[in-house]
Motif scaffolding. Structure first.
Motif, PDB file in Angstrom:
ATOM      1  N   THR A 108       0.833  -1.202   0.000  1.00 55.76           N
ATOM      2  CA  THR A 108       0.000   0.000   0.000  1.00 55.76           C
ATOM      3  C   THR A 108       0.867   1.252   0.000  1.00 55.76           C
ATOM      4  O   THR A 108       0.637   2.197  -0.766  1.00 55.76           O
ATOM      5  CB  THR A 108      -0.920   0.016   1.232  1.00 55.76           C
ATOM      6  N   GLY A 109       1.885   1.281   0.868  1.00 56.33           N
ATOM      7  CA  GLY A 109       2.781   2.436   0.937  1.00 56.33           C
ATOM      8  C   GLY A 109       3.525   2.663  -0.357  1.00 56.33           C
ATOM      9  O   GLY A 109       3.673   3.804  -0.814  1.00 56.33           O
ATOM     10  N   PHE A 110       3.993   1.578  -0.973  1.00 58.39           N
ATOM     11  CA  PHE A 110       4.772   1.708  -2.204  1.00 58.39           C
ATOM     12  C   PHE A 110       3.909   2.184  -3.363  1.00 58.39           C
ATOM     13  O   PHE A 110       4.281   3.108  -4.093  1.00 58.39           O
ATOM     14  CB  PHE A 110       5.421   0.370  -2.546  1.00 58.39           C
ATOM     15  N   VAL A 111       2.729   1.579  -3.510  1.00 54.96           N
ATOM     16  CA  VAL A 111       1.849   1.944  -4.634  1.00 54.96           C
ATOM     17  C   VAL A 111       1.359   3.377  -4.494  1.00 54.96           C
ATOM     18  O   VAL A 111       1.385   4.157  -5.458  1.00 54.96           O
ATOM     19  CB  VAL A 111       0.673   0.953  -4.724  1.00 54.96           C
ATOM     20  N   THR A 112       0.899   3.742  -3.294  1.00 58.22           N
ATOM     21  CA  THR A 112       0.429   5.117  -3.108  1.00 58.22           C
ATOM     22  C   THR A 112       1.580   6.111  -3.107  1.00 58.22           C
ATOM     23  O   THR A 112       1.381   7.288  -3.407  1.00 58.22           O
ATOM     24  CB  THR A 112      -0.354   5.257  -1.787  1.00 58.22           C
ATOM     25  N   GLY A 113       2.781   5.634  -2.790  1.00 58.15           N
ATOM     26  CA  GLY A 113       3.939   6.527  -2.771  1.00 58.15           C
ATOM     27  C   GLY A 113       4.442   6.904  -4.142  1.00 58.15           C
ATOM     28  O   GLY A 113       5.197   7.876  -4.289  1.00 58.15           O
ATOM     29  N   ILE A 114       4.066   6.161  -5.175  1.00 56.06           N
ATOM     30  CA  ILE A 114       4.547   6.478  -6.532  1.00 56.06           C
ATOM     31  C   ILE A 114       4.019   7.830  -7.004  1.00 56.06           C
ATOM     32  O   ILE A 114       4.801   8.676  -7.458  1.00 56.06           O
ATOM     33  CB  ILE A 114       4.166   5.346  -7.517  1.00 56.06           C
ATOM     34  N   PRO A 115       2.720   8.106  -6.903  1.00 59.44           N
ATOM     35  CA  PRO A 115       2.251   9.428  -7.340  1.00 59.44           C
ATOM     36  C   PRO A 115       2.339  10.499  -6.263  1.00 59.44           C
ATOM     37  O   PRO A 115       2.294  11.688  -6.578  1.00 59.44           O
ATOM     38  CB  PRO A 115       0.789   9.165  -7.706  1.00 59.44           C
ATOM     39  N   LEU A 116       2.431  10.105  -4.973  1.00 56.10           N
ATOM     40  CA  LEU A 116       2.356  11.084  -3.893  1.00 56.10           C
ATOM     41  C   LEU A 116       3.738  11.525  -3.427  1.00 56.10           C
ATOM     42  O   LEU A 116       4.635  10.706  -3.290  1.00 56.10           O
ATOM     43  CB  LEU A 116       1.610  10.490  -2.685  1.00 56.10           C
ATOM     44  N   PHE A 117       3.888  12.825  -3.158  1.00 65.32           N
ATOM     45  CA  PHE A 117       5.068  13.287  -2.446  1.00 65.32           C
ATOM     46  C   PHE A 117       5.066  12.656  -1.053  1.00 65.32           C
ATOM     47  O   PHE A 117       4.019  12.384  -0.471  1.00 65.32           O
ATOM     48  CB  PHE A 117       5.070  14.813  -2.337  1.00 65.32           C
ATOM     49  N   TYR A 118       6.269  12.460  -0.502  1.00 65.41           N
ATOM     50  CA  TYR A 118       6.372  11.690   0.730  1.00 65.41           C
ATOM     51  C   TYR A 118       5.516  12.277   1.855  1.00 65.41           C
ATOM     52  O   TYR A 118       4.762  11.552   2.512  1.00 65.41           O
ATOM     53  CB  TYR A 118       7.830  11.582   1.195  1.00 65.41           C
ATOM     54  N   ASN A 119       5.648  13.582   2.101  1.00 72.46           N
ATOM     55  CA  ASN A 119       4.925  14.177   3.222  1.00 72.46           C
ATOM     56  C   ASN A 119       3.415  14.111   3.023  1.00 72.46           C
ATOM     57  O   ASN A 119       2.661  13.971   3.987  1.00 72.46           O
ATOM     58  CB  ASN A 119       5.366  15.629   3.426  1.00 72.46           C
ATOM     59  N   VAL A 120       2.974  14.210   1.752  1.00 73.86           N
ATOM     60  CA  VAL A 120       1.542  14.073   1.474  1.00 73.86           C
ATOM     61  C   VAL A 120       1.102  12.652   1.791  1.00 73.86           C
ATOM     62  O   VAL A 120       0.097  12.423   2.462  1.00 73.86           O
ATOM     63  CB  VAL A 120       1.234  14.414   0.004  1.00 73.86           C
ATOM     64  N   GLY A 121       1.857  11.670   1.302  1.00 69.91           N
ATOM     65  CA  GLY A 121       1.526  10.286   1.564  1.00 69.91           C
ATOM     66  C   GLY A 121       1.512   9.965   3.045  1.00 69.91           C
ATOM     67  O   GLY A 121       0.665   9.204   3.525  1.00 69.91           O
ATOM     68  N   PHE A 122       2.443  10.559   3.778  1.00 71.08           N
ATOM     69  CA  PHE A 122       2.527  10.315   5.221  1.00 71.08           C
ATOM     70  C   PHE A 122       1.236  10.737   5.910  1.00 71.08           C
ATOM     71  O   PHE A 122       0.615   9.958   6.629  1.00 71.08           O
ATOM     72  CB  PHE A 122       3.722  11.070   5.794  1.00 71.08           C
ATOM     73  N   VAL A 123       0.832  11.984   5.690  1.00 70.20           N
ATOM     74  CA  VAL A 123      -0.347  12.480   6.408  1.00 70.20           C
ATOM     75  C   VAL A 123      -1.631  11.837   5.903  1.00 70.20           C
ATOM     76  O   VAL A 123      -2.632  11.806   6.628  1.00 70.20           O
ATOM     77  CB  VAL A 123      -0.454  14.026   6.338  1.00 70.20           C
ATOM     78  N   LEU A 124      -1.629  11.292   4.686  1.00 74.34           N
ATOM     79  CA  LEU A 124      -2.812  10.614   4.175  1.00 74.34           C
ATOM     80  C   LEU A 124      -2.937   9.189   4.721  1.00 74.34           C
ATOM     81  O   LEU A 124      -4.022   8.731   5.045  1.00 74.34           O
ATOM     82  CB  LEU A 124      -2.785  10.549   2.650  1.00 74.34           C
ATOM     83  N   MET A 125      -1.811   8.485   4.815  1.00 75.55           N
ATOM     84  CA  MET A 125      -1.852   7.074   5.149  1.00 75.55           C
ATOM     85  C   MET A 125      -1.805   6.786   6.642  1.00 75.55           C
ATOM     86  O   MET A 125      -2.276   5.736   7.087  1.00 75.55           O
ATOM     87  CB  MET A 125      -0.694   6.341   4.446  1.00 75.55           C
ATOM     88  N   VAL A 126      -1.234   7.695   7.433  1.00 76.36           N
ATOM     89  CA  VAL A 126      -1.129   7.442   8.873  1.00 76.36           C
ATOM     90  C   VAL A 126      -2.502   7.241   9.535  1.00 76.36           C
ATOM     91  O   VAL A 126      -2.651   6.351  10.379  1.00 76.36           O
ATOM     92  CB  VAL A 126      -0.324   8.561   9.560  1.00 76.36           C
TER      93      VAL A 126
END
Length: 436
Positions: free
Chosen positions: A103-121
């Protein structure tokens, strides 16, 4: 110069870890000390600190605040609870870390890291509450996936810029990047996480939601749609940008719609309506929750601001350029040298993006003079730029504060995970170089 960097970082660790000084204040003190030890003119130091705070907060504050509201909504509405139920039912607890890594890897491809962090946590914490498994044990695989995508794969800023600077191929870099990323993720994510099962923490209460009765939860389709809407919007914008030749107003419109801040605002608007008024929850009640979310996130914003101040002192003093030039003169295999330059700059400056871009400008001549594969050099520099995240990296403090850990456990989990990513990434790049 390197001694001054070590001293300033050591001072920061002592102030926060032993002196229990508030992190933002400790960052400012350490930044002032670093500027003086690095010989910066005293009248330039305050301006450098202000620039560092403004530049880092300018790019993150909107995203983090909107992400906090978004996460609060996903948690309190029951959407995160529904998603957690679905994931646990689909994969089972025995394989949940592998599901989170993917999940982290797939969503991390289009998302900037900090965006992905606050979305997935928020989704992660809901799974924690559902499974009763340790938060760090579940969080590390997810965040390892985000971090690896951020460091290795376009369209993230550093690898995308590296492709251009080093004359690499976007397609081959992506292909090689996937080959290197998958085994690296398995090692740094689910496998390493097994050593953290006994690390317990109480995550930040911002995303803690009461368990709702089954009949009060939104449907699985609506829950996944709202939670993944930002990912989908950025993914579509990225694909269109790379597959459809646009120019003029079309390109400007796409850049506007695909901007992470605009995406977060659009996603928050849709999710607010879908999970609020359309389900009988008043807008006033939701806005009150958003106010709580912003108040709770203020401390994290200050810590990130402090990290920006220290980073800017290192940049303005010229320490990164001097360190990189010294390393470039060493008689080392080119891929290893590119990794080493990026790793040293990352350790000194904290920013993976700055480390990657700075290293690229230093090692670019090596690509033409040594004949090394430029696509592999992009990945080697990317792996080095992820090494050894510590107190001068905003990601370190986001992880510490969201998961409510002490410094020791943050080093033991987050910093070690990032180091494993850097070392395993280099190892697989070197292995791949034997075949391509």
């Amino acid at each position: 110069m390197i001694f001054a960097v070590i001293l300033s970082v050591a001072l920061l660790v002592l102030l926060v870890g032993i002196g229990k000084i508030q992190p933002f204040l400790a960052f400012i003190i350490s930044a002032l000390a670093a500027g003086l030890m690095l010989g910066m003119p005293v009248d330039k130091i305050p301006a450098s600190i202000e620039t560092g705070i403004g530049s880092l907060l300018g790019s993150l504050s909107i995203i983090i605040c909107l992400g906090a509201m978004f996460g609060k909504l996903i948690a309190d509405s029951g959407a995160a609870q529904r998603i957690a139920h679905s994931l646990v039912s689909m994969f089972g607890q025995r394989r949940i870390t592998y599901a989170l890594a993917c999940t982290g890897f797939v969503t991390g491809i289009p998302l900037f890291y900090n965006v992905g962090f606050v979305l997935m946590v928020p989704l992660l914490f809901s799974i924690v509450y559902r499974t009763k498994l340790p938060a760090v044990y579940l969080g590390i695989p997810l965040l390892a996936g985000l971090s690896i995508a951020h460091g290795f794969l376009p369209p993230h800023p550093s690898p995308t810029a590296l492709v251009g600077q080093l004359g690499a191929s976007m397609g081959l870099t992506l292909l090689y990047g996937f080959i290197v990323a998958v085994p690296t993720l398995l090692i740094a994510g689910p496998i390493f996480a097994t050593t953290l099962r006994n690390m317990h923490c109480t995550p930040l209460e911002l995303f803690t939601a009461e368990e709702l009765p089954e009949d009060q939860l939104p449907g699985a389709g609506l829950s996944f749609f709202c939670a993944l809407l930002p990912v989908a919007l950025i993914a579509v914008a990225t694909l269109v940008q790379h597959l459809v030749p646009l120019s003029g107003e079309g390109a400007k419109t796409l850049a506007f719609v695909g901007n992470p801040s605009i995406v977060m605002l659009l996603a928050l608007t849709v999710a607010t309506l879908a999970l609020g008024p359309l389900r009988g929850i008043s807008l006033g009640k939701i806005m009150a929750r958003y106010g709580d979310a912003v108040r709770d996130i203020a401390g994290i914003l200050l810590i990130i601001a402090g990290a920006g101040a220290l980073k800017q002192i290192y940049v303005d003093s010229g320490v990164s350029a001097e360190l990189g030039a010294s390393l470039a003169a060493l008689p080392i295999q080119p891929l290893l040298l590119g990794w080493l330059v990026a790793a040293v700059i990352r350790i000194c400056l904290g920013s993976a993006t700055v480390a990657g871009l700075t290293a690229a400008s230093i090692v670019a001549p090596l690509v033409s003079t040594t004949g090394v594969d430029p696509n592999l050099m992009v990945l080697a520099v990317g792996a080095g730029s992820l090494m050894c995240s510590h107190v001068n990296d905003s990601g370190f403090w986001m992880f510490k504060e969201y998961f409510n850990l002490n410094l020791r456990d943050t080093f033991r989990s987050w910093s070690l995970m990032e180091t494993i990513v850097g070392l395993a990434g280099l190892a697989f790049v070197m292995l791949l170089s034997l075949f391509v």
